[in-house]
Enzyme design. Structure first.
Site, PDB file in Angstrom:
ATOM      1  N   CYS A   1     -19.948 -23.322  15.134  1.00 60.92           N
ATOM      2  CA  CYS A   1     -21.174 -22.549  15.285  1.00 60.92           C
ATOM      3  C   CYS A   1     -21.367 -21.719  14.025  1.00 60.92           C
ATOM      4  CB  CYS A   1     -21.055 -21.637  16.500  1.00 60.92           C
ATOM      5  SG  CYS A   1     -22.378 -20.429  16.579  1.00 60.92           S
TER       6      CYS A   1
ATOM      7  N   TYR B   1     -21.051   4.857  28.867  1.00 68.19           N
ATOM      8  CA  TYR B   1     -20.891   3.415  28.651  1.00 68.19           C
ATOM      9  C   TYR B   1     -20.147   3.204  27.328  1.00 68.19           C
ATOM     10  CZ  TYR B   1     -24.880   3.848  31.808  1.00 68.19           C
ATOM     11  OH  TYR B   1     -25.722   4.216  32.822  1.00 68.19           O
TER      12      TYR B   1
ATOM     13  N   CYS C   1     -29.716  -2.446  24.221  1.00 67.61           N
ATOM     14  CA  CYS C   1     -29.796  -3.864  23.861  1.00 67.61           C
ATOM     15  C   CYS C   1     -30.921  -4.550  24.630  1.00 67.61           C
ATOM     16  CB  CYS C   1     -28.461  -4.559  24.110  1.00 67.61           C
ATOM     17  SG  CYS C   1     -27.882  -4.392  25.786  1.00 67.61           S
TER      18      CYS C   1
HETATM   19  N1  SAH Z   1     -20.667   1.831  23.523  1.00 65.37           N
HETATM   20  C1  SAH Z   1     -19.765   0.722  23.516  1.00 65.37           C
HETATM   21  C2  SAH Z   1     -20.004  -0.308  24.634  1.00 65.37           C
HETATM   22  C3  SAH Z   1     -21.421  -0.641  24.968  1.00 65.37           C
HETATM   23  S1  SAH Z   1     -21.613  -2.044  26.051  1.00 65.37           S
HETATM   24  C4  SAH Z   1     -19.774   0.062  22.167  1.00 65.37           C
HETATM   25  O1  SAH Z   1     -20.654   0.296  21.368  1.00 65.37           O
HETATM   26  O2  SAH Z   1     -18.870  -0.704  21.884  1.00 65.37           O
HETATM   27  C5  SAH Z   1     -21.840  -1.331  27.611  1.00 65.37           C
HETATM   28  C6  SAH Z   1     -20.571  -0.880  28.277  1.00 65.37           C
HETATM   29  O3  SAH Z   1     -20.926  -0.304  29.528  1.00 65.37           O
HETATM   30  C7  SAH Z   1     -19.561  -1.981  28.597  1.00 65.37           C
HETATM   31  O4  SAH Z   1     -18.315  -1.607  28.065  1.00 65.37           O
HETATM   32  C8  SAH Z   1     -19.516  -1.997  30.146  1.00 65.37           C
HETATM   33  O5  SAH Z   1     -18.232  -2.282  30.653  1.00 65.37           O
HETATM   34  C9  SAH Z   1     -19.929  -0.600  30.479  1.00 65.37           C
HETATM   35  N2  SAH Z   1     -20.549  -0.359  31.808  1.00 65.37           N
HETATM   36  C10 SAH Z   1     -21.326  -1.194  32.526  1.00 65.37           C
HETATM   37  N3  SAH Z   1     -21.799  -0.595  33.632  1.00 65.37           N
HETATM   38  C11 SAH Z   1     -21.295   0.687  33.614  1.00 65.37           C
HETATM   39  C12 SAH Z   1     -21.440   1.815  34.483  1.00 65.37           C
HETATM   40  N4  SAH Z   1     -22.179   1.768  35.593  1.00 65.37           N
HETATM   41  N5  SAH Z   1     -20.797   2.957  34.138  1.00 65.37           N
HETATM   42  C13 SAH Z   1     -20.061   3.036  33.005  1.00 65.37           C
HETATM   43  N6  SAH Z   1     -19.893   1.982  32.155  1.00 65.37           N
HETATM   44  C14 SAH Z   1     -20.503   0.826  32.451  1.00 65.37           C
END
Ligand code: SAH
Length: 456
Positions: free
Chosen positions: A163, A315, A412
């Site tokens: 890819c 998150y 996103c």
């Molecule tokens: N800020 C991080 C991850 C973003 S992705 C970075 O930039 O790397 C979104 C994240 O939210 C994922 O790790 C997922 O596991 C988490 N997530 C999903 N639903 C959630 C919830 N209800 N409460 C807390 N975290 C959550």
């Protein structure tokens, strides 16, 4: 229009999934692989009352924005939806998609948006940017092992070991794995029969460290002759971790619940800026490290920290943004639902010698209200980076109750972003800055970072 009609149409717009949109006497047609500006001949494959779907039969006159696909399987594979659209035009499309959603769903004034928005951050090289690849493993008609991608929306595998969004090592690793499977007669997973051993292979590479992780997802116990596989894999160079994750479940969840080490560690490391991160197979980690750095720098600038602030990073995954923020804040609290990610986040704080962070495992919509009510932890700045579905209303409500001066929203999915901004705008916050960042060239996906401030 009805099914099987043939017609000619000029593509005037791009749909949310990258498809071309054109009109014939007021009737709207959506046509996959048609590029804005193309004049095309299409066959109607599905006709509804006011709109339908067309199959691209012939490009009568190519668009000035049409470029040749670089990947030989670009059309079959569901991964790149807009590889034939010139990259500059891809960026324009993404920026307009974001602004459109903020206007329509977020209720923001178009002129105001045009005034405050900062130009979309594009990539220097929109290929080979992904540090993560997940390949389903299957067999071809002749019984040889194959790896690749699911053909758009189906579960049939398009054979593709290289890819062009991923690293070159993917091919070497797949050659090695598939050769091993054929040589030792190892079975591969058959979704329909729910039988066979090897399901997927996950490959991650640290762009700065050169460390590579290979994680095999299997439907069962040990892999026969696994020591031979390891011996061959490590010849690829850079491999610091070979693991197995057992997943015996039916359904679309790929990874199992835990991992067993076959070689090296159960993680690799990488850097974003000066911060070192430890990445496990089960944790979320941004897939485009170059643009991630740019995105985080933008988020950090929006956060406007001077060292006295209490900051929440909701998150937070493995603490990527939290540790970035901690370099400039008094205290950072991170919240994340995946326990393995929080274990990584804590480890990451430790290996970087960052002491002013605390991480909580749990749902943001549960942890944030609890911490606010029980421990009265305040918030000067809140950063959120939710999955596509956006923030739960309880999160937004608590953010408002905490009275944070600034909210930095990393998103996103600009549709759910628009929805959440609308809520916050109704509760005394206003959008100040907006910037789209392209983290996923050749696809329709786009990241956005927004700064909101509390209206005085
Ligand atoms: N800020 C991080 C991850 C973003 S992705 C970075 O930039 O790397 C979104 C994240 O939210 C994922 O790790 C997922 O596991 C988490 N997530 C999903 N639903 C959630 C919830 N209800 N409460 C807390 N975290 C959550």
């Amino acid at each position: 229009m009805k099914k099987n009609d043939m017609t000619e149409v000029t593509i005037e717009d791009i749909g949310v999934n990258g498809e071309g949109i054109g009109k014939v006497n007021g009737y709207t047609l959506f046509i996959k692989d048609a590029v804005i500006g193309d004049r095309v001949r299409v066959k109607v494959i599905k006709a509804k009352k006011n709109y339908g779907y067309g199959k691209l039969m012939e490009i009568v006159e190519p668009s000035e924005f049409r470029v040749p696909a670089v990947c030989p399987v670009a059309k079959q594979c569901g991964g790149c939806q807009i590889q034939e659209l010139a990259y500059d035009k891809q960026l324009e499309f993404k920026e307009q998609k974001v602004l459109g959603n903020l206007e329509r769903i977020g209720g923001l004034d178009r002129e105001f948006l045009e005034e405050i928005r900062e130009p979309i951050m594009g990539m220097e090289n929109p290929f080979r940017y992904r540090n993560k690849a997940l390949f389903p493993i299957g067999k071809d008609k002749d019984g040889h092992a194959i790896a690749g991608f699911y053909a758009g929306r189906t579960h049939s595998i398009v054979d593709n070991r290289d890819c062009l969004l991923g690293v070159r090592e993917n091919r070497l690793i797949l050659d090695c794995l598939l050769g091993f499977i054929d040589e030792f007669g190892v079975s591969v997973y058959d979704e329909e029969a729910h039988a066979g051993l090897i399901r997927h292979v996950l490959i991650r590479s640290g762009f700065h460290t050169g460390e590579i992780m290979v994680c095999l997802v299997v439907n069962g116990g040990g892999i026969p002759h696994e020591e031979v596989l390891v011996e061959r894999l490590i010849k690829v160079g850079g491999i610091e971790s070979v693991t197995v994750s057992v997943n015996r479940d039916k359904g679309n969840v790929v990874m199992g619940k835990d991992v067993r080490v076959l070689y090296g560690r159960d993680y690799i490391t990488d850097y974003i800026g000066d911060v070192k991160y430890r990445i496990s197979p089960l944790s979320f980690y941004q897939v485009n490290p170059v643009q991630t750095k740019a995105l985080y720098e933008q988020a950090l600038e929006y956060a406007g920290l001077n060292g006295d602030e209490v900051v929440w990073d909701l998150y937070c995954g493995i603490g990527t943004i939290s540790l970035f923020l901690a370099q400039k804040a008094k205290m950072v609290y991170g919240v994340e639902i995946v326990p393995e990610a929080i274990a990584d986040a804590r480890k990451n704080a430790e290996i970087n010698g960052i002491g002013n962070v605390e991480f909580f495992v749990g749902k943001a919509e549960v942890v944030l209200p609890e911490m606010f009510e029980e421990r009265q932890i305040k918030a000067d700045v809140i950063v959120v980076d939710p999955p596509r579905k956006g923030c739960d209303e309880a999160v937004l409500r608590t953010m408002v109750e905490m009275g944070a001066g600034r909210i930095v929203y990393v998103s996103c999915d600009s549709a759910t972003l628009g929805r959440d901004l609308k809520y916050l705008r109704g509760m005394g916050y206003e959008v100040e800055r907006v910037r789209a960042v392209d983290m996923f060239g050749m696809t329709v996906h786009v990241e956005t970072v927004v700064l909101m401030s509390k209206v005085k």
